[in-house]
Design an enzyme around this catalytic site. Structure first.
Site, short mmCIF file in Angstrom:
data_model
loop_
_atom_site.label_atom_id
_atom_site.label_comp_id
_atom_site.label_asym_id
_atom_site.label_seq_id
_atom_site.Cartn_x
_atom_site.Cartn_y
_atom_site.Cartn_z
N GLU A 11 -5.24 -1.40 11.25
CA GLU A 11 -3.79 -1.47 10.99
C GLU A 11 -3.01 -1.21 12.28
OE1 GLU A 11 -2.53 0.92 7.70
OE2 GLU A 11 -0.44 0.97 8.33
N MET B 201 0.93 5.04 0.44
CA MET B 201 0.31 6.30 0.84
C MET B 201 1.39 7.38 0.94
SD MET B 201 -2.30 5.00 3.83
CE MET B 201 -1.42 3.70 4.63
N ASN C 122 3.43 7.74 16.74
CA ASN C 122 2.77 7.74 18.05
C ASN C 122 2.25 9.13 18.43
OD1 ASN C 122 3.26 5.08 18.05
ND2 ASN C 122 4.54 5.03 19.89
N GLY D 76 3.75 12.48 4.94
CA GLY D 76 3.67 11.22 5.68
C GLY D 76 2.48 11.28 6.61
N ILE E 38 0.86 -1.18 0.00
CA ILE E 38 0.00 0.00 0.00
C ILE E 38 0.90 1.23 0.00
CG2 ILE E 38 -0.31 0.05 2.54
CD1 ILE E 38 -3.26 1.00 1.84
N GLN F 124 19.22 -7.59 43.12
CA GLN F 124 17.90 -6.97 43.30
C GLN F 124 17.54 -6.07 42.11
OE1 GLN F 124 17.20 -3.75 46.14
NE2 GLN F 124 15.58 -4.99 47.04
N PRO G 106 7.49 11.65 -0.29
CA PRO G 106 8.58 12.39 0.35
C PRO G 106 8.08 13.64 1.08
CG PRO G 106 9.21 11.73 -1.87
CD PRO G 106 7.77 11.35 -1.70
#
Ligand code: FAD
Length: 380
Positions: free
Chosen positions: A244, A125, A368, A131, A123, A281, A128
């Site tokens: 997705e 999309m 994100n 995005g 795919i 620990q 440059p």
């Protein structure tokens, strides 16, 4: 953790797929990484065993399987060979566009090939100059008689070298405002004149997963290659992206679990100052933190898988899972590598590869930061 979303038939399927990986992936995987590509034979083998697009109806070459079978394939590949993640992209992200938006003739032409491995999907999309801001794509597809003529450039396209069929997001009405209104999805086949594959991009990780630039120069495709309705492409993508994102979270969660497993074993057998490093620990606390985060991720991801199976909308929660689980898997990779000491930096230790491979998960399928935008907007 006992995962109650699966039943006995899923467990049998998982065990068969694990055997397939052991026999047909692991012995070759280092070579694929070195060659920077997963060979077509792998796709054909996957297809012949029913591991490509199992969700498709039998008349299109699938098994009519529920989403959990796709999840199993995604998880098992993420555990051992993240460079094969072009498969979940093909199975769980692109084929569903064709299933949902193609007409019957298009489905009959393409879906059986997707299931057999004769048609590898990509795919396209990203460009440059666009995005995260998908509305700003510049690739055009202008109608001319019975054809569309495509011009433009795409980048970072997974399966870009291997693909036989590329679903291209392009502007069929470049003047439409706002920009998303003019976007359509058009299928471009391998060897179409004017469809040029550019460089295979040199990534820091997922080496066997091919990623490429694609160019369209006066590339003429039949108008019948339009997917769905002209001008609806952006809407289709927005509808499919939550799915997705969950697919990415599923892979990251499985990889994180495997990294912990590997690190538990390493810290058990590695000694320093006369005792296994697991007995310090700090090591125990670190492992406890990692295990806790992984447990939280597992509960959330399985809940979302279940909700998808029930047909529920997970737009917001899918974005939550994508950012949180991919961030968590990166923290796990960092900490697990640290617990391996110098060995963690050596290619022969699996954690080194995971550390590189998992990095991109916070960026692709929507960064994100964009996930937080999606969540934040839903709270206003
Ligand atoms: C290995 C790999 C495989 C990929 N596969 C595919 C593929 O198969 N098909 C495809 O189409 N694309 C693919 N991509 C592209 C990927 O989806 C984009 O890289 C991603 O969407 C980010 O776009 P960009 O790289 O242009 O970064 P940009 O959009 O330029 O973002 C740069 C930085 O700015 C931040 N940013 C941007 N906008 C905002 C905002 N509004 N608020 C806050 N922060 C913001 C981003 O989060 C990021 O940190 C792939 C990328 C990689 C690296």
């Amino acid at each position: 953790m006992d995962r109650n979303i699966f039943q006995e038939e899923h467990r049998i399927f998982r065990s068969a797929f694990q055997s397939f990986i052991k026999k047909d992936v692991l012995p070759h995987y280092d070579k694929w990484e070195e060659k920077r590509i997963v060979p077509r034979e792998f796709w054909l083998q996957m297809g012949s065993q029913g591991y490509l697009c199992p969700q498709l109806e039998e008349k299109y070459g699938g098994m009519g399987a529920d989403f959990r079978y796709n999840i199993i394939i995604n998880e098992e590949l993420a555990k051992v060979a993240m460079g094969t993640l072009g498969v979940p992209l093909h199975n769980d992200i692109i084929a569903p566009y064709l299933q949902m938006y193609c007409n019957e003739a298009q489905k009959r032409q393409w879906l059986p090939k997707c299931a057999s491995g004769k048609a590898i999907l990509a795919i396209a999309m990203t460009e440059p100059g666009a995005g995260s801001d998908l509305q700003s794509i510049k690739t055009t597809a202008i109608k001319d008689g019975d054809s569309y003529v495509l011009n433009g450039q795409k980048t970072f396209i997974s399966n870009g070298i291997s693909a036989d069929l590329v679903l291209v997001a392009c502007k069929t009405d470049p003047k439409a405002q706002p920009g998303y209104r003019g976007i359509s999805l058009i299928m471009v086949e391998r060897d179409t004149p004017g469809f040029i594959r550019g460089r295979q991009l040199d990534k820091i990780g997922m080496h066997s997963q091919d990623t490429a630039e694609l160019f369209f120069e006066e590339c003429r495709v039949p108008a019948a290659n339009l997917v769905g309705t002209e001008g609806e492409g952006f809407k289709y993508m927005m509808k499919k992206l939550p799915h997705e994102r969950l697919v990415v979270a599923v892979g990251c969660q499985a990889a994180a679990e495997e990294m912990l497993k590997e690190t538990l074993e390493f810290t058990r057998v590695r000694s320093a100052f006369g005792k296994p490093i697991q007995e310090f620990q700090h090591t125990r606390f670190k492992l406890a933190e990692i295990a806790t985060e992984i447990e939280l991720g597992r509960v959330f991801v399985d809940r979302l898988i279940d909700r998808v199976i029930q047909g529920e909308d997970i737009t917001v929660e899918g974005a939550m899972a994508k950012w949180w689980v991919s961030d968590m898997a990166n923290r796990v990779a960092y900490d697990c590598l640290q617990l391996h000491g110098g060995y963690g930096y050596m290619e022969e230790y699996k954690i080194a590869r995971w550390y590189r491979d998992i990095r991109v998960a916070t960026i692709y399928a929507g960064s994100n930061e964009i996930m937080k935008e999606v969540i934040g907007r839903s709270l206003q």
